[in-house]
Scaffold this motif. Structure first.
Motif, PDB file in Angstrom:
ATOM      1  N   TRP A 160     -42.644 -50.099  12.379  1.00  0.00           N
ATOM      2  CA  TRP A 160     -41.255 -50.367  12.001  1.00  0.00           C
ATOM      3  C   TRP A 160     -41.045 -51.856  11.739  1.00  0.00           C
ATOM      4  CZ3 TRP A 160     -37.970 -46.999  10.246  1.00  0.00           C
ATOM      5  CH2 TRP A 160     -38.026 -45.662  10.667  1.00  0.00           C
ATOM      6  N   GLY A 185     -34.847 -50.709  26.361  1.00  0.00           N
ATOM      7  CA  GLY A 185     -36.146 -50.305  25.812  1.00  0.00           C
ATOM      8  C   GLY A 185     -36.587 -51.177  24.655  1.00  0.00           C
ATOM      9  N   THR A 186     -37.129 -50.530  23.619  1.00  0.00           N
ATOM     10  CA  THR A 186     -37.666 -51.277  22.482  1.00  0.00           C
ATOM     11  C   THR A 186     -36.571 -51.908  21.623  1.00  0.00           C
ATOM     12  OG1 THR A 186     -37.777 -49.191  21.242  1.00  0.00           O
ATOM     13  CG2 THR A 186     -39.796 -49.939  22.302  1.00  0.00           C
ATOM     14  N   TYR A 187     -35.328 -51.448  21.799  1.00  0.00           N
ATOM     15  CA  TYR A 187     -34.230 -52.051  21.039  1.00  0.00           C
ATOM     16  C   TYR A 187     -34.093 -53.538  21.368  1.00  0.00           C
ATOM     17  CZ  TYR A 187     -29.737 -52.389  18.659  1.00  0.00           C
ATOM     18  OH  TYR A 187     -28.725 -52.730  17.794  1.00  0.00           O
ATOM     19  N   LYS A 188     -34.449 -53.876  22.602  1.00  0.00           N
ATOM     20  CA  LYS A 188     -34.438 -55.276  23.035  1.00  0.00           C
ATOM     21  C   LYS A 188     -35.349 -56.111  22.138  1.00  0.00           C
ATOM     22  CE  LYS A 188     -36.069 -57.922  27.058  1.00  0.00           C
ATOM     23  NZ  LYS A 188     -36.494 -57.819  28.484  1.00  0.00           N
ATOM     24  N   TYR A 189     -36.540 -55.607  21.872  1.00  0.00           N
ATOM     25  CA  TYR A 189     -37.502 -56.350  21.055  1.00  0.00           C
ATOM     26  C   TYR A 189     -37.111 -56.329  19.578  1.00  0.00           C
ATOM     27  CZ  TYR A 189     -40.061 -55.862  25.382  1.00  0.00           C
ATOM     28  OH  TYR A 189     -40.414 -55.909  26.708  1.00  0.00           O
ATOM     29  N   LEU A 190     -36.432 -55.269  19.168  1.00  0.00           N
ATOM     30  CA  LEU A 190     -35.930 -55.201  17.803  1.00  0.00           C
ATOM     31  C   LEU A 190     -34.871 -56.274  17.566  1.00  0.00           C
ATOM     32  CD1 LEU A 190     -36.313 -53.468  15.234  1.00  0.00           C
ATOM     33  CD2 LEU A 190     -34.403 -52.053  16.008  1.00  0.00           C
ATOM     34  N   PHE A 193     -43.645 -48.606  16.809  1.00  0.00           N
ATOM     35  CA  PHE A 193     -42.731 -49.743  16.788  1.00  0.00           C
ATOM     36  C   PHE A 193     -43.293 -50.880  15.940  1.00  0.00           C
ATOM     37  CE2 PHE A 193     -40.920 -53.642  18.736  1.00  0.00           C
ATOM     38  CZ  PHE A 193     -39.594 -53.401  18.451  1.00  0.00           C
ATOM     39  N   THR A 194     -44.605 -51.090  16.052  1.00  0.00           N
ATOM     40  CA  THR A 194     -45.255 -52.121  15.226  1.00  0.00           C
ATOM     41  C   THR A 194     -45.107 -51.796  13.747  1.00  0.00           C
ATOM     42  OG1 THR A 194     -46.880 -52.478  16.998  1.00  0.00           O
ATOM     43  CG2 THR A 194     -47.423 -53.345  14.816  1.00  0.00           C
ATOM     44  N   LYS A 236     -39.047 -41.712  20.322  1.00  0.00           N
ATOM     45  CA  LYS A 236     -40.480 -41.881  20.581  1.00  0.00           C
ATOM     46  C   LYS A 236     -41.177 -42.532  19.388  1.00  0.00           C
ATOM     47  CE  LYS A 236     -41.650 -37.231  18.906  1.00  0.00           C
ATOM     48  NZ  LYS A 236     -42.119 -35.887  19.275  1.00  0.00           N
ATOM     49  N   PHE A 278     -40.151 -45.055  17.954  1.00  0.00           N
ATOM     50  CA  PHE A 278     -39.942 -46.490  18.057  1.00  0.00           C
ATOM     51  C   PHE A 278     -40.697 -47.063  19.253  1.00  0.00           C
ATOM     52  CE2 PHE A 278     -36.559 -45.874  15.033  1.00  0.00           C
ATOM     53  CZ  PHE A 278     -36.439 -47.088  14.389  1.00  0.00           C
ATOM     54  N   GLU A 279     -41.699 -46.366  19.688  1.00  0.00           N
ATOM     55  CA  GLU A 279     -42.504 -46.817  20.814  1.00  0.00           C
ATOM     56  C   GLU A 279     -43.962 -46.979  20.400  1.00  0.00           C
ATOM     57  OE1 GLU A 279     -41.934 -43.945  23.871  1.00  0.00           O
ATOM     58  OE2 GLU A 279     -39.813 -44.421  24.189  1.00  0.00           O
TER      59      GLU A 279
END
Length: 262
Positions: free
Chosen positions: A132, A37-42, A129-130, A122, A124-125
């Protein structure tokens, strides 16, 4: 340490950091499972900033001078061949330290939310996410502005360092630019007084670091306790070991750069 030896070690570390971060970004993009999920982009964001920090270290080639009443970060560089631009590169290069430190906070919060399994991921979505990702950028900007406002060059610091730099590093004041603090200054009548402006800058950076460390320790402790309780909730031993390995990797990933920054 001899400057030639320091530069050689720094060049080796830069090459290693560049190769490892680029490899990591490639593997994350090409090999990571979709469920990250978004952890990839983090992780991509973290590796990108780390690469930027490596370039900053390479081009600025900073030297830390701590002597009695003085603490300075010195750079012998004419990267842009413009003194004003070079100094702003140094100010905002220092700001990357704030970016990296606060980025670890975001990582630890994410890891805890992921383990907690209460639906908080949720946050972090989407646009959350932006937000964060914006937190480390803002902290880095505040860090750089603090350096610019409170810890810039001044005649007293230059005079204090002049002989030390010449004797130990064969450097003269016109050859360098620096940021830092001289804790005491002299009044026109020769009395020593505290450099309140410089100390204010040190205190602001100290508060930022302290807050980041508190969040890292707090969420790190919660994550560790959560991992220990996984087996009691019926999770498999494989899951517990995997989460433990991810946690240990994050702790190690945090300790190493913080150790070198402080």
């Amino acid at each position: 340490m001899n400057l030639a030896v320091k530069n050689m070690i720094q060049n080796i570390c830069f090459s290693f950091a560049l190769i490892t971060n680029c490899t990591l970004i490639f593997l994350i993009i090409k090999r990571s499972p979709p469920k990250l999920g978004t952890y990839k982009y983090l992780m991509i964001f973290f590796s990108t900033v780390s690469t930027g920090y490596s370039f900053m270290e390479y081009f600025l080639n900073p030297l830390i001078l701590s002597y009695k009443d003085c603490f300075q970060v010195i750079a012998k560089v004419q990267f842009a061949n413009n003194p004003l631009i070079d100094r702003y590169l140094l100010y905002y290069g220092c700001g990357i330290c704030g970016v990296i430190l606060s980025m670890f906070v975001v990582h630890f919060v994410f890891r805890f939310f992921a383990l907690e399994r209460k639906g908080n991921l949720k946050y972090f979505e989407g646009w959350f996410f932006t937000c964060w990702l914006a937190v480390p950028i803002v902290i880095g900007f505040i860090w750089a502005q603090t350096v610019l406002e409170f810890l810039h060059e001044d005649p007293e610091s230059s005079e204090y360092m002049r002989d030390i730099l010449l004797q130990n590093y064969n450097l003269t004041i016109p050859e360098i630019m620096y940021v830092g603090v001289l804790y005491h200054k002299k009044t026109p009548d020769g009395k020593d007084i505290l450099n309140y402006k410089g100390i204010q800058g040190v205190c602001i950076l100290g508060v930022i670091m302290t807050v980041c460390f508190v969040f890292i320790i707090y969420y790190g402790s919660l994550t560790y306790k959560r991992i220990k309780n996984l087996i009691l909730e019926g999770r498999s031993e494989y899951t517990r070991k995997l989460q433990k390995q991810l946690y240990q990797a994050l702790v190690l990933q945090t300790i190493i750069p913080i150790f070198f920054m402080i």
